[in-house]
Design a protein around this motif. Sequence first.
Motif, PDB file in Angstrom:
ATOM      1  N   ASP A 122      35.878  36.039  31.096  1.00  0.00           N
ATOM      2  CA  ASP A 122      34.433  35.811  31.133  1.00  0.00           C
ATOM      3  C   ASP A 122      33.812  36.040  29.755  1.00  0.00           C
ATOM      4  N   ASP A 123      32.693  35.359  29.511  1.00  0.00           N
ATOM      5  CA  ASP A 123      31.900  35.599  28.301  1.00  0.00           C
ATOM      6  C   ASP A 123      32.741  35.558  27.032  1.00  0.00           C
ATOM      7  N   VAL A 124      33.602  34.548  26.930  1.00  0.00           N
ATOM      8  CA  VAL A 124      34.468  34.449  25.756  1.00  0.00           C
ATOM      9  C   VAL A 124      33.624  34.331  24.485  1.00  0.00           C
ATOM     10  N   GLY A 125      34.118  34.977  23.439  1.00  0.00           N
ATOM     11  CA  GLY A 125      33.407  34.941  22.175  1.00  0.00           C
ATOM     12  C   GLY A 125      32.383  36.033  22.004  1.00  0.00           C
ATOM     13  N   THR A 126      32.272  36.947  22.999  1.00  0.00           N
ATOM     14  CA  THR A 126      31.315  38.054  22.899  1.00  0.00           C
ATOM     15  C   THR A 126      31.984  39.346  23.358  1.00  0.00           C
ATOM     16  N   GLY A 127      31.357  40.483  22.997  1.00  0.00           N
ATOM     17  CA  GLY A 127      31.876  41.784  23.402  1.00  0.00           C
ATOM     18  C   GLY A 127      33.324  41.964  22.980  1.00  0.00           C
ATOM     19  N   ILE A 128      34.141  42.479  23.882  1.00  0.00           N
ATOM     20  CA  ILE A 128      35.559  42.649  23.558  1.00  0.00           C
ATOM     21  C   ILE A 128      36.387  41.422  23.944  1.00  0.00           C
ATOM     22  N   ASN A 129      35.714  40.353  24.372  1.00  0.00           N
ATOM     23  CA  ASN A 129      36.431  39.123  24.705  1.00  0.00           C
ATOM     24  C   ASN A 129      36.401  38.106  23.555  1.00  0.00           C
ATOM     25  N   LEU A 130      36.433  38.624  22.334  1.00  0.00           N
ATOM     26  CA  LEU A 130      36.614  37.752  21.173  1.00  0.00           C
ATOM     27  C   LEU A 130      38.037  37.198  21.199  1.00  0.00           C
ATOM     28  N   PHE A 131      38.237  36.070  20.535  1.00  0.00           N
ATOM     29  CA  PHE A 131      39.512  35.356  20.638  1.00  0.00           C
ATOM     30  C   PHE A 131      40.709  36.236  20.300  1.00  0.00           C
ATOM     31  N   HIS A 132      40.611  37.009  19.214  1.00  0.00           N
ATOM     32  CA  HIS A 132      41.766  37.808  18.809  1.00  0.00           C
ATOM     33  C   HIS A 132      42.087  38.917  19.805  1.00  0.00           C
ATOM     34  N   ASN A 133      41.108  39.288  20.641  1.00  0.00           N
ATOM     35  CA  ASN A 133      41.342  40.321  21.648  1.00  0.00           C
ATOM     36  C   ASN A 133      41.928  39.774  22.944  1.00  0.00           C
ATOM     37  N   ILE A 134      41.761  38.476  23.184  1.00  0.00           N
ATOM     38  CA  ILE A 134      42.191  37.923  24.477  1.00  0.00           C
ATOM     39  C   ILE A 134      43.345  36.936  24.367  1.00  0.00           C
ATOM     40  N   ILE A 135      43.786  36.651  23.146  1.00  0.00           N
ATOM     41  CA  ILE A 135      44.820  35.623  22.987  1.00  0.00           C
ATOM     42  C   ILE A 135      46.073  35.968  23.805  1.00  0.00           C
ATOM     43  N   ASP A 136      46.405  37.266  23.901  1.00  0.00           N
ATOM     44  CA  ASP A 136      47.598  37.662  24.649  1.00  0.00           C
ATOM     45  C   ASP A 136      47.361  37.672  26.164  1.00  0.00           C
ATOM     46  N   LEU A 137      46.112  37.462  26.583  1.00  0.00           N
ATOM     47  CA  LEU A 137      45.796  37.408  28.013  1.00  0.00           C
ATOM     48  C   LEU A 137      45.712  35.967  28.523  1.00  0.00           C
ATOM     49  N   LEU A 138      45.595  35.013  27.610  1.00  0.00           N
ATOM     50  CA  LEU A 138      45.395  33.619  28.010  1.00  0.00           C
ATOM     51  C   LEU A 138      46.527  33.058  28.876  1.00  0.00           C
ATOM     52  N   PRO A 139      47.792  33.440  28.642  1.00  0.00           N
ATOM     53  CA  PRO A 139      48.849  32.917  29.517  1.00  0.00           C
ATOM     54  C   PRO A 139      48.712  33.352  30.976  1.00  0.00           C
ATOM     55  N   PHE A 140      47.882  34.372  31.236  1.00  0.00           N
ATOM     56  CA  PHE A 140      47.689  34.859  32.601  1.00  0.00           C
ATOM     57  C   PHE A 140      46.463  34.224  33.265  1.00  0.00           C
ATOM     58  N   ALA A 141      45.674  33.509  32.477  1.00  0.00           N
ATOM     59  CA  ALA A 141      44.381  33.011  32.962  1.00  0.00           C
ATOM     60  C   ALA A 141      44.467  31.600  33.528  1.00  0.00           C
ATOM     61  N   SER A 142      43.508  31.298  34.397  1.00  0.00           N
ATOM     62  CA  SER A 142      43.306  29.943  34.904  1.00  0.00           C
ATOM     63  C   SER A 142      42.016  29.340  34.370  1.00  0.00           C
ATOM     64  N   GLU A 143      41.176  30.209  33.773  1.00  0.00           N
ATOM     65  CA  GLU A 143      39.812  29.771  33.457  1.00  0.00           C
ATOM     66  C   GLU A 143      39.236  30.564  32.287  1.00  0.00           C
ATOM     67  N   LEU A 144      38.392  29.886  31.509  1.00  0.00           N
ATOM     68  CA  LEU A 144      37.560  30.506  30.490  1.00  0.00           C
ATOM     69  C   LEU A 144      36.101  30.246  30.851  1.00  0.00           C
ATOM     70  N   LYS A 145      35.225  31.230  30.578  1.00  0.00           N
ATOM     71  CA  LYS A 145      33.796  31.031  30.799  1.00  0.00           C
ATOM     72  C   LYS A 145      33.043  31.341  29.508  1.00  0.00           C
ATOM     73  N   PHE A 146      32.224  30.384  29.109  1.00  0.00           N
ATOM     74  CA  PHE A 146      31.392  30.547  27.913  1.00  0.00           C
ATOM     75  C   PHE A 146      29.940  30.656  28.368  1.00  0.00           C
ATOM     76  N   ALA A 147      29.274  31.746  27.986  1.00  0.00           N
ATOM     77  CA  ALA A 147      27.906  32.006  28.448  1.00  0.00           C
ATOM     78  C   ALA A 147      26.899  31.722  27.344  1.00  0.00           C
ATOM     79  N   LEU A 148      26.171  30.636  27.475  1.00  0.00           N
ATOM     80  CA  LEU A 148      25.140  30.292  26.488  1.00  0.00           C
ATOM     81  C   LEU A 148      24.087  31.384  26.379  1.00  0.00           C
ATOM     82  N   GLN A 149      23.794  32.052  27.496  1.00  0.00           N
ATOM     83  CA  GLN A 149      22.717  33.042  27.511  1.00  0.00           C
ATOM     84  C   GLN A 149      23.046  34.303  26.716  1.00  0.00           C
ATOM     85  N   ASN A 150      24.304  34.449  26.293  1.00  0.00           N
ATOM     86  CA  ASN A 150      24.680  35.614  25.506  1.00  0.00           C
ATOM     87  C   ASN A 150      24.314  35.484  24.029  1.00  0.00           C
ATOM     88  N   PHE A 151      23.792  34.325  23.646  1.00  0.00           N
ATOM     89  CA  PHE A 151      23.482  34.065  22.247  1.00  0.00           C
ATOM     90  C   PHE A 151      21.990  33.797  22.078  1.00  0.00           C
TER      91      PHE A 151
END
Length: 230
Positions: free
Chosen positions: A132-161
């Motif tokens: 959730d909320d990719v690109g913000t908080g601790i879900n920046l790309f370098h923090n989640i790259i190792d989690l992506l193989p476990f995921a089915s979905e990414l969510k980008f929240a416009l309201q976070n910017f």
Amino acid sequence: MESIYRYFVQPQVDTNTDTIIGYELLMKEHTPEGWRLPKSFSAIDPEITADLLIKTTKVLSDKVRRLSVNVSREQLMTTSISKAIIESQNLIYPTKLVVELTEDESPKQYSVKEVQSKLKYFLDQGIQISIDDVGTGINLFHNIIDLLPFASELKFALQNFSKKFIDKSMQQKIHFWHAMSREYGLRLIVEGIEDKEDHKLSDKMGVNLKQGYYYSKPQLLKLPHDCYLY
């Protein structure tokens, strides 16, 4: 006086087919001023969260094929919530439960391996993972790259910017996450679609899975015997 919590539900839509593909569950607290976001999700008794999740998913299970619930890393590692997630999935099958791993910081730091282990455990139970909320908080790309193989979905929240969708830098961010979703074979949902202009622009960018006020505001989901609250 004991606090009262309920989930509000907001549809996720596929604008290619004009259909609702799922609902996100958004927890709120009943206050004298009305329903508000809790000041601290981590401060809520995990047993209360677990019980509410089970009751809510049971009510919604026959209405949609996917139900998404926000879970922080702290909640992910909480045994009672973990058990409730699995129980909910068992109750609502064949509807899929999607765990949205939020960008929230947790009081305790968890290693990537610890998070991966819990995500794999959920996957083995038929539960899907969304970052959730990719690109913000601790879900920046370098923090989640190792989690992506476990995921089915990414969510980008416009309201976070602070910048509007029409801003080129915002569109570049969505282009990036759209590219990542294709590279890893994931769904991309853009949330925060507020008006017709956002809707048209997202269509132009090739985004068809969306969420936001333009389609529906979050609606309170009443549970059985809840009439005394309103």
